[in-house]
Design an enzyme around this catalytic site. Sequence first.
Site, short mmCIF file in Angstrom:
data_model
loop_
_atom_site.label_atom_id
_atom_site.label_comp_id
_atom_site.label_asym_id
_atom_site.label_seq_id
_atom_site.Cartn_x
_atom_site.Cartn_y
_atom_site.Cartn_z
N HIS A 92 1.18 -1.63 -0.65
CA HIS A 92 -0.01 0.09 0.36
C HIS A 92 0.59 0.99 -0.21
CE1 HIS A 92 -4.21 -2.57 1.46
NE2 HIS A 92 -3.40 -2.51 0.78
N CYS A 112 2.92 14.59 -12.97
CA CYS A 112 4.23 13.59 -13.43
C CYS A 112 4.50 12.19 -13.12
CB CYS A 112 5.33 14.25 -13.87
SG CYS A 112 6.35 15.31 -12.61
N THR A 141 -4.51 -7.94 10.60
CA THR A 141 -4.92 -7.14 9.62
C THR A 141 -6.30 -8.13 9.66
OG1 THR A 141 -4.68 -7.02 6.84
CG2 THR A 141 -4.02 -9.51 7.98
P1 OAD Z 1 -7.48 -3.18 10.32
O1 OAD Z 1 -7.38 -1.57 10.99
O2 OAD Z 1 -8.49 -3.46 9.06
O3 OAD Z 1 -7.15 -4.39 10.70
C1 OAD Z 1 -5.97 -4.89 12.52
C2 OAD Z 1 -6.53 -5.51 12.49
O4 OAD Z 1 -5.66 -5.89 13.40
C3 OAD Z 1 -7.62 -6.01 13.31
O5 OAD Z 1 -8.10 -7.46 13.17
C4 OAD Z 1 -7.14 -6.29 14.78
O6 OAD Z 1 -8.52 -7.52 15.59
C5 OAD Z 1 -5.73 -6.23 14.68
N1 OAD Z 1 -5.23 -5.66 15.84
C6 OAD Z 1 -5.22 -5.35 16.53
N2 OAD Z 1 -4.53 -4.77 17.41
C7 OAD Z 1 -3.64 -6.00 17.15
C8 OAD Z 1 -2.74 -6.78 17.24
N3 OAD Z 1 -1.81 -6.32 18.84
N4 OAD Z 1 -1.99 -7.68 17.19
C9 OAD Z 1 -2.16 -8.45 16.03
N5 OAD Z 1 -3.64 -8.17 15.97
C10 OAD Z 1 -4.28 -6.76 15.90
O7 OAD Z 1 -5.94 -2.80 9.42
P2 OAD Z 1 -5.42 -3.86 8.20
O8 OAD Z 1 -5.96 -4.72 7.91
O9 OAD Z 1 -4.31 -3.85 7.85
O10 OAD Z 1 -5.53 0.81 3.27
O11 OAD Z 1 -6.48 -2.89 6.78
C11 OAD Z 1 -5.91 -2.13 5.80
C12 OAD Z 1 -6.34 -1.53 4.92
O12 OAD Z 1 -6.94 -1.08 4.98
C13 OAD Z 1 -4.64 -0.31 5.25
O13 OAD Z 1 -3.97 -1.09 4.49
C14 OAD Z 1 -4.99 0.25 4.58
C15 OAD Z 1 -6.67 0.94 5.45
O14 OAD Z 1 -7.67 1.56 4.44
C16 OAD Z 1 -5.62 1.69 2.50
O15 OAD Z 1 -4.75 2.69 3.70
C17 OAD Z 1 -4.52 1.31 1.78
#
Ligand code: OAD
Length: 289
Positions: A127, A138, A227
């Site tokens: 990302h 550009c 994630t």
């Molecule tokens: P999310 O905020 O959707 O999910 C975070 C995940 O981490 C959740 O499933 C939580 O349960 C878990 N979590 C929280 N604390 C944790 C910990 N201490 N250890 C392990 N897990 C934990 O974040 P992402 O899945 O990364 O995209 O989101 C994906 C994308 O959505 C991001 O990269 C961003 C966002 O919109 C863009 O910016 C394109």
Amino acid sequence: MRVLYNVLPILRARSTSMRMFNRVLVLTGAGVSAESGIPTFRGKDGYWRNLDPAKLATPEAFAHDPKLVWEWYRERRQRIRNAQPNPAHKAIAKLAQHAHEFLLVTQNVDDLHARAGSPKEKMVQIHGDIFVTRCSRCDFVDTARGGSSEPPATSTIYPNTGRLGSIAPTSAQRDQEQEDPPKCPRCSALMRPGVVWFGERLPWDELRRVENYLEDGPCDFVIVAGTTATFGYIIDWALRAMASDGELVEVNPEETPLSQFATQRMRESAAVALPRIVDELVISRSSKL
Ligand code: OAD
């Protein structure tokens, strides 16, 4: 459903050969940086609970109000500069050293994996990179990394009120980020953060690196940590990598759409579970050498 709090049973069950460690894929998301103080997106205090992605993380939002979008990214840059890698980032960097073939694919735009020691050539930031600034018109790219080695600022504010908090920039950052929003030195169009916004394609080169790794063969061990696996390609890559008999370990306190496919589900925080998983893998590997 098997919920294990120790990976040793996996290793014992599959200890017939070294092949388990030949190829490893790790997929990470915001939860891995949560224990470094970086908010997630969809969690309890996550960004998307209080802020509207359509107003901050789309090309349309940037066209409509580039100043607001830049304020949000500058606040995030500053928060990341102030943060330190946690044991989860360090464990992944350690695993990269010990696996014969290794790729980390992170959705995180922060630099905490890199600062923990994950080598660039074994990491894909699918990302983008928040410290890269690129032209919105550009192909000019400024990879000066937004001064990420500068000293921390004095304060940060969580956006849990739903409003953007301001952070006093340090002097080096002020110089670089004075122009608001910055303009391209080559074509004078607006510069934008080097991240992927909603509605945009994934960066081609980085996508190719993931595909190449997957095409080179199945992985023996796949770890998906922190994630929600909201995007289909995360699940797709994990499943393709594990193929028919790889292990797929999910590290996440919560259930996700990926959970049903995982062979092991570790319902713990990444900073707790990952060091243990990696230590056990590394110990098991060295005991067989
Ligand atoms: P999310 O905020 O959707 O999910 C975070 C995940 O981490 C959740 O499933 C939580 O349960 C878990 N979590 C929280 N604390 C944790 C910990 N201490 N250890 C392990 N897990 C934990 O974040 P992402 O899945 O990364 O995209 O989101 C994906 C994308 O959505 C991001 O990269 C961003 C966002 O919109 C863009 O910016 C394109």
